[in-house]
Motif scaffolding. Structure first.
Motif, PDB file in Angstrom:
ATOM      1  N   ASP A  12      36.598  31.053  50.933  1.00 16.78           N
ATOM      2  CA  ASP A  12      37.852  31.655  51.406  1.00 16.78           C
ATOM      3  C   ASP A  12      38.667  32.256  50.264  1.00 16.78           C
ATOM      4  OD1 ASP A  12      37.260  30.946  54.005  1.00 16.78           O
ATOM      5  OD2 ASP A  12      38.325  29.032  53.898  1.00 16.78           O
ATOM      6  N   LYS A  13      38.483  31.745  49.058  1.00 19.26           N
ATOM      7  CA  LYS A  13      39.253  32.227  47.912  1.00 19.26           C
ATOM      8  C   LYS A  13      38.517  33.286  47.103  1.00 19.26           C
ATOM      9  CE  LYS A  13      42.029  28.041  47.206  1.00 19.26           C
ATOM     10  NZ  LYS A  13      42.400  26.972  46.248  1.00 19.26           N
ATOM     11  N   CYS A  14      37.229  33.440  47.359  1.00 17.05           N
ATOM     12  CA  CYS A  14      36.432  34.395  46.586  1.00 17.05           C
ATOM     13  C   CYS A  14      36.815  35.825  46.951  1.00 17.05           C
ATOM     14  CB  CYS A  14      34.945  34.167  46.842  1.00 17.05           C
ATOM     15  SG  CYS A  14      33.877  35.282  45.909  1.00 17.05           S
ATOM     16  N   GLU A  15      37.142  36.627  45.929  1.00 15.29           N
ATOM     17  CA  GLU A  15      37.536  38.012  46.129  1.00 15.29           C
ATOM     18  C   GLU A  15      36.400  38.994  45.805  1.00 15.29           C
ATOM     19  OE1 GLU A  15      40.352  39.123  47.362  1.00 15.29           O
ATOM     20  OE2 GLU A  15      41.215  37.120  47.625  1.00 15.29           O
ATOM     21  N   GLY A  16      35.262  38.469  45.427  1.00 13.03           N
ATOM     22  CA  GLY A  16      34.116  39.337  45.183  1.00 13.03           C
ATOM     23  C   GLY A  16      34.099  40.022  43.831  1.00 13.03           C
ATOM     24  N   CYS A  17      34.933  39.580  42.895  1.00 16.08           N
ATOM     25  CA  CYS A  17      34.869  40.148  41.546  1.00 16.08           C
ATOM     26  C   CYS A  17      33.621  39.589  40.859  1.00 16.08           C
ATOM     27  CB  CYS A  17      36.115  39.809  40.747  1.00 16.08           C
ATOM     28  SG  CYS A  17      36.268  38.074  40.264  1.00 16.08           S
ATOM     29  N   THR A  18      33.287  40.101  39.709  1.00 19.57           N
ATOM     30  CA  THR A  18      32.046  39.675  39.044  1.00 19.57           C
ATOM     31  C   THR A  18      32.299  38.952  37.722  1.00 19.57           C
ATOM     32  OG1 THR A  18      31.830  41.858  37.987  1.00 19.57           O
ATOM     33  CG2 THR A  18      30.691  41.516  40.095  1.00 19.57           C
ATOM     34  N   ASN A  19      33.504  38.415  37.526  1.00 18.66           N
ATOM     35  CA  ASN A  19      33.786  37.693  36.280  1.00 18.66           C
ATOM     36  C   ASN A  19      32.853  36.501  36.112  1.00 18.66           C
ATOM     37  OD1 ASN A  19      35.860  39.396  35.513  1.00 18.66           O
ATOM     38  ND2 ASN A  19      37.448  38.181  36.504  1.00 18.66           N
ATOM     39  N   CYS A  20      32.628  35.772  37.190  1.00 15.67           N
ATOM     40  CA  CYS A  20      31.764  34.599  37.113  1.00 15.67           C
ATOM     41  C   CYS A  20      30.323  35.004  36.824  1.00 15.67           C
ATOM     42  CB  CYS A  20      31.849  33.784  38.398  1.00 15.67           C
ATOM     43  SG  CYS A  20      31.447  34.711  39.902  1.00 15.67           S
TER      44      CYS A  20
END
Length: 432
Positions: A12-20
């Protein structure tokens, strides 16, 4: 929390960025269709994704203080790095007393096991040529099991200080104090997710001697409040602090105590990966012992700690600087030997069926040839090979690659322009 890992994803908190994705040292994470995915077989619970996620979508599952109520005789193990969370004007004995006020029946310092393991390792170094890699950091052990299985024989064949002390504390409570095994609960105050994971998924052991792990950030403020309100005039029970073992909580603490010229201390998971690459190539023949810790600068940098890691390192250095002797204890009090050898981690094949797997391997090579090979991670996969693997497994599309998408869009635009100039004259007249 699963038995495999303690680092979890809150979708629910994942915004789909690729930092991880960019910071994961084992390529365990990818983002497809705006959602991150963690591949269990590649995760080593290093916590780098927790550090890099600005949206707090990566979380760590640990036990709460209330779990100690499940046991008649709860025991707490204090990590060496935990003392770095306090300034040097706070006597370690106060911290011990505060833990008892929180409900623990016994308090044991993991630093005791660190001192014993240092002496045991020093003996081992005399009898073995090396290279030898410390096996005390579970993240490093899991990294080697996954990416460097050819280096497994270099790992020191000993239990970690946490398991050494947990075993001793539990056996003593059972044999000397008369408690039944199920009545004794051993809890570790953990600075990192990897040590939480070893509770259910131990390394080199059939079963962990630790029954639970409580994050530093879950207990620190409760403990600090009791320490600050403690009457300094109260009589402290007799307790000998293992200061040299506490130095294990910072960078170089283990290597420095070995007093060997051929030791090296490396902290930070990406630095560790770099040094393992060199060791794997045979480029480090003069180094005999490797102290490798996944967090920077040592366990004080664990993601579950509260204090700035460099401040915590400073606190430990000041705490131990005037203490130069090991606690007097017999090495016979500890069982150093592992139950089993470290074995490689196997990554799931492309397909369970051999023929299908071979066919997919051919597809994989074809997909890799189609991709640009830039490993930019803009597609949500850490590199082009991983994207190719996801494509053949139906998790991604070739157009997830922005370079291929741009090329296809350009070709489509040219085709549409060509079609526009190829309209029949009557349609062109109507358009005029």
């Amino acid at each position: 929390m699963t038995d495999l890992h303690s680092v979890l994803l809150d979708e629910d908190k994942c915004e789909g960025c690729t930092n991880c994705v960019k910071n994961c040292p084992t390529d365990a994470i990818r983002v497809h269709q705006g959602q991150a995915i963690i591949k269990d077989e590649k995760c080593i619970d290093c916590g780098e994704c927790v550090r890099s996620c600005q949206h707090h979508a990566k979380q760590i599952s640990t036990d709460g203080l209330d779990k100690i109520g499940d046991y008649k005789h709860p025991i707490v193990l204090v990590a060496p790095s935990f003392y770095g969370q306090f300034t040097t004007d706070i006597d370690p004995v106060k911290i011990v007393i505060a833990f008892k006020q929180l409900g623990f029946e016994e308090v044991w310092d993991v630093a005791l096991g660190a001192e014993a393991l240092t002496r045991k390792t020093a003996q081992y170094l005399k009898d073995n040529e090396g290279p030898i890699i410390s096996s005390s950091c579970p993240t490093v052990v899991r990294l080697i099991k996954l990416l460097y299985p050819e280096l497994l024989d270099y790992l020191a064949p000993f239990k970690s200080p946490v398991q050494l002390v947990a075993q001793r504390a539990k056996e003593r409570a059972i044999k000397e104090k008369g408690f039944a095994e199920e009545e004794v609960g051993v809890f570790f105050i953990t600075p990192c997710p990897a040590k939480m994971t070893t509770v259910n998924n131990p390394l080199g052991l059939e079963k962990s001697y630790v029954d639970g792990a409580i994050a530093v950030d879950k207990i620190y403020r409760k403990l600090l409040k009791k320490v600050k309100n403690m009457d300094v005039s109260m009589d402290y029970e007799e307790y000998e602090t293992p200061y040299l073992g506490i130095s294990w909580g910072k960078r170089g603490g283990e290597a420095d105590l070995l007093s060997s010229e051929n030791t090296i201390s490396v902290t930070g998971i990406h630095n560790v990966t770099s040094i393992l690459d060199e060791l794997d190539r045979g480029d480090l023949p003069s180094i005999k012992y490797f102290e490798l810790v996944s967090c920077e600068p040592g366990c004080v940098g664990g993601v579950l700690n509260v204090k700035n890691p460099f401040v915590a390192q400073f606190n430990i250095e000041n705490l131990v600087e005037d203490h130069g002797k090991f606690i007097e204890q017999s090495l016979d009090d500890y069982d150093f030997e592992l139950d089993k050898e470290f074995t490689p981690n196997t990554v799931a094949p492309l397909d369970d069926d051999f023929a299908s797997a071979m066919a997919k391997l051919t597809e994989l090579e074809e997909e890799i040839d189609e991709l640009p090979g830039l490993d930019c991670a803009a597609c949500g996969a850490p590199d082009c090979r991983t994207l190719a693997e996801d494509i053949i497994n139906g998790l991604a599309n070739r157009t997830d690659c922005i370079f291929i998408l741009r090329q296809q869009l350009a070709e489509l635009t040219d085709e549409m322009s060509s079609l526009a100039h190829s309209l029949p004259p009557i349609i062109q007249d109507e358009g005029d």
